[in-house]
Design a protein around this motif. Structure first.
Motif, PDB file in Angstrom:
ATOM      1  N   THR B  16       0.872  -1.177   0.000  1.00 18.70           N
ATOM      2  CA  THR B  16       0.000   0.000   0.000  1.00 18.70           C
ATOM      3  C   THR B  16       0.909   1.227   0.000  1.00 18.70           C
ATOM      4  OG1 THR B  16      -0.104   0.289   2.386  1.00 18.70           O
ATOM      5  CG2 THR B  16      -1.681  -1.253   1.417  1.00 18.70           C
ATOM      6  N   PRO B  17       0.356   2.416  -0.290  1.00 18.80           N
ATOM      7  CA  PRO B  17       1.200   3.612  -0.283  1.00 18.80           C
ATOM      8  C   PRO B  17       1.888   3.804   1.062  1.00 18.80           C
ATOM      9  CG  PRO B  17      -0.941   4.129  -1.205  1.00 18.80           C
ATOM     10  CD  PRO B  17      -1.022   2.717  -0.688  1.00 18.80           C
ATOM     11  N   GLU B  18       1.215   3.440   2.147  1.00 15.73           N
ATOM     12  CA  GLU B  18       1.780   3.708   3.459  1.00 15.73           C
ATOM     13  C   GLU B  18       2.857   2.712   3.868  1.00 15.73           C
ATOM     14  OE1 GLU B  18      -1.922   4.289   3.978  1.00 15.73           O
ATOM     15  OE2 GLU B  18      -1.874   6.435   4.430  1.00 15.73           O
ATOM     16  N   HIS B  19       2.678   1.440   3.523  1.00 14.89           N
ATOM     17  CA  HIS B  19       3.720   0.475   3.882  1.00 14.89           C
ATOM     18  C   HIS B  19       3.537  -0.857   3.170  1.00 14.89           C
ATOM     19  CE1 HIS B  19       1.015  -1.328   7.170  1.00 14.89           C
ATOM     20  NE2 HIS B  19       0.328  -0.455   6.514  1.00 14.89           N
TER      21      HIS B  19
END
Lengths: 289, 91
Positions: B16-19
């Motif tokens: 995901t973009p976050e991790h």
């Protein structure tokens, strides 16, 4: 007599300022570490997206899909400036604001109608003071920006680009190279300039579900959104880096000042003692005389 | 006789973009594509598919894990599978 007391008072005041700047430096350092982790964590997703898009992209698609259109001439564009909500970060916001202003001027000189969006209290305050019209002002983005924040910034703009109302969308943010180097940077998020030229993918004989074109048009908005997300995350990390450096300099300056003042104080005290001694010996000499 | 490719591991990353949500070898993967589920074993042909809303299941040596994903896509190439989604939470 009163001179030594003045110096002592100044030393004390500088010491308490030093304590504040030192604490802020520590806080910024620990926030920076976490922000850096977020910047790093965002890399694999961005890299994969770029890889997939470059392998799907073909120049001839540009005419068929509105999100790929490459306007020949700019008439209306949007500029998004990302600044911080808090100050005491050295030249961080000043540099970003300067870049945004020169970009605004440049675009307007070319006859472009620019719509100006500002994120962060520092930028808003500055442009409000200059009576610069702003299409939107946002102070609600914290130092831990989320994908949701990025979405709320860019999603209203994407359809307006697709419909032809906007010809370009630029973002001015602080690019996070490392903790010491965070140059203000302008990024054109739309029109998309595809990362690398299209080849590769079709050579692999992919099965596409539903089709390469559909996948591309779904993935491109993700790419644009992710670019904005990265700009937010990098700016947040850059802000902490800039604050840490600024506060470190302030602390070092305070140390320097305390050192010179302590020297002055000791000299003054010594002079006072010497003078008193001379007075006493002078007095006893006179009595004996 | 087992299905060719079954039981043998291939590499999966769920990003995901976050991790990175998941990274490692799996034996079997089911992704919720936009029009129904797709099951993936080792030596799957190169594939790119859009995802819809649903549950992603992956089977590792340690057991089965499930993630809720919404949107994004899956890419399969040379036993390297990448799932990209804007949100993926363990369910």
């Amino acid at each position: 007599m009163s001179k030594t007391r003045d110096i002592r008072r100044r030393i004390r005041s500088i010491q308490s300022t030093r304590q504040i700047t030192h604490t802020m430096e520590m806080v910024a350092a620990s926030k920076l570490r976490r922000a850096q982790d977020r910047v790093r964590a965002a890399r694999p997703y961005a890299a994969k997206l770029a890889e997939v898009i470059s392998s799907l992209f073909a120049p001839e698609l540009a005419e068929k899909y509105p999100i790929l259109r490459q306007p020949a001439k700019l008439r209306r564009s949007a500029l998004v400036l990302i600044t911080s909500n808090r100050g005491l970060a050295g030249g961080f916001n000043v540099n970003l604001i300067r870049m945004a202003r020169s970009l605004l001027g440049e675009l307007r000189d070319d006859g472009v109608d620019v719509e100006f969006h500002v994120i962060g209290r520092k930028g808003i305050n500055f442009f409000q003071f200059r009576r610069e019209p702003m299409a939107s002002r946002r102070q609600d983005i914290t130092d831990r920006p989320s994908m949701e924040d990025a979405r709320s910034v860019i999603d209203p703009l994407i359809p307006r680009f697709e419909s032809g109302e906007l010809d370009a969308i630029d973002v001015v943010y602080a690019h996070f190279k490392n903790a010491l180097s965070t140059p203000p940077t302008r990024m054109r998020v739309l029109p998309v300039s595809p990362p690398g030229e299209g080849r590769g993918a079709r050579a692999h004989n992919y099965l596409f579900e539903p089709s390469a074109e559909e996948i591309l048009t779904t993935v491109l908005p993700l790419y644009v959104r992710n670019a904005v997300y990265r700009a937010l995350v990098e700016s947040a990390a850059a802000e902490q880096g800039a604050r840490m450096t600024a506060m470190k300099n302030a602390t070092d300056n305070a140390d320097e000042l305390i050192k010179t003042l302590t020297l002055q104080y000791n000299k003054a005290r010594q002079a006072q003692i010497t003078q008193e001694l001379t007075e006493i010996t002078g007095g006893s000499e006179a009595l004996r005389g | 006789m087992a299905v060719p490719g079954s039981g043998r591991p291939f590499n999966l990353s769920v990003i995901t973009p976050e991790h990175n949500v998941f990274e490692g070898p799996v034996k079997f993967l089911v992704v919720p594509a936009f029009d129904g589920e797709i099951g993936i074993l080792r030596d799957h042909a190169p594939l790119m598919a859009l995802l819809g809303e649903g549950t992603l299941r992956l089977v590792t040596e340690q057991g089965t894990r499930r993630f809720r994903v919404s949107g994004g896509f899956v890419q399969v190439l040379d036993n390297e599978v990448s799932v990209l989604s804007e949100s993926a939470a363990e369910a």
